[in-house]
Design a protein around this motif. Structure first.
Motif: not given
Length: 306
Positions: A87-93, A137-143, A277-286
């Protein structure tokens, strides 16, 4: 709602509409457009999403079908994240919701402004939550290994490296014919050849031939990093060209270009600095890979509409 407020609001939300919403009494009477693992998407819901983005027009079949695909994709991702308890972090939402409320209060009637966007607050919260949950999710799976590997492959694009670049530019109308484009490219190829033969310097050729304002400066565009205000196509070619070398002539929406990389200034940023920036790339790719897999594994039905 004025156009500026609408644009700011949609940009801030990152709204790319939408998730299949709970079906209202009116929507229940609407024709079915698709079914995603048992979740119904109606023609009415697609039209509402199109209205929100200002692309309404169910007479435009291509636009309608693109929006249907968008709802299908986002519904698949929503189901995927929900199945994994992400789920989305409640504070950010809440922060995003509060910011949206501030934007809405600029209108005389905030509730009417939201209604004009064809959104309820519940729908708005879902639209805000989905990309935030996906980012989690992306931050959890990208190593860290993937981050490091990507940085090494694209280091000059990510470490703040700058390039000083000059160009010779020939104008072309946007509707230029293939013959006109070929003639302009061939002209630049001839100029490039004379420079390579040392018959003229790049700077002199730019002063003589370039049709850009930079001609008076010998074609000097300036010094820039990979990310910034410079047109993407020019940046990509510049960063593929070695120091002291010329690119091949290429076309852009403005005309045709011949670049010379005058100098490379190494950057100092680390993989950690470039992580967003790198996570943004993986965000779209994933996202693309996950949607493709979920479509193959899932049960998706399309319903023909007249």
């Amino acid at each position: 709602m004025n156009e500026l407020t609408t644009t700011v609001l949609l940009t801030f939300i990152g709204l790319s509409i939408g998730i299949a919403q709970p079906t209202t009494a009116f929507a229940q009477q609407s024709r079915l457009a698709a079914e995603v693992n048992g979740k119904v998407i109606t023609e009415h819901q697609i039209n509402e999403a199109m209205k929100t983005l200002g692309v309404y027009g169910n007479d435009n079949r291509e636009t309608f079908e693109r929006m249907r695909e968008r709802l299908i994709e986002r519904t698949l991702i929503y189901q995927f994240l929900k199945s994994r308890g992400i789920t989305a972090p409640k504070l950010l939402v809440e922060r995003r919701m509060n910011h949206v409320e501030k934007i809405l209060t600029q209108e005389d009637d905030p509730d009417q402004a939201l209604e004009n966007l064809h959104l309820t607050r519940e729908q708005l919260r879902k639209e805000i939550s989905l990309p935030l949950a996906w980012q989690r999710y992306v931050r959890q799976v990208v190593t860290d290994g993937q981050i490091s590997e990507y940085f090494q492959k694209h280091q000059q694009e990510l470490d703040g490296t700058k390039r000083t670049v000059s160009q010779i530019f020939l104008k072309l109308p946007r509707d230029a014919s293939e013959t006109e484009v070929d003639q302009a490219l061939n002209h630049l190829k001839e100029i490039r050849q004379t420079i390579r033969k040392n018959e003229i310097s790049f700077e002199e050729a730019a002063r003589k031939h370039s049709q850009a304002p930079t001609a008076e400066q010998g074609g000097l565009i300036g010094t820039f990093a990979f990310t910034g205000q410079m047109p993407k196509q020019i940046v990509e070619v510049a960063f593929q060209t070695p120091e002291g070398e010329m690119s091949e002539p290429f076309r852009s929406v403005y005309g045709v270009h011949l670049l010379h990389v005058d100098k490379i200034i190494p950057g100092q940023l680390t993989p950690e600095d470039a992580r967003p920036q790198i996570l943004e790339h993986f965000d779209q790719k994933l996202w693309q890979e996950t949607v493709k897999r979920l479509k193959a594994e899932g049960n998706i039905n399309y319903f023909e509409l007249p």
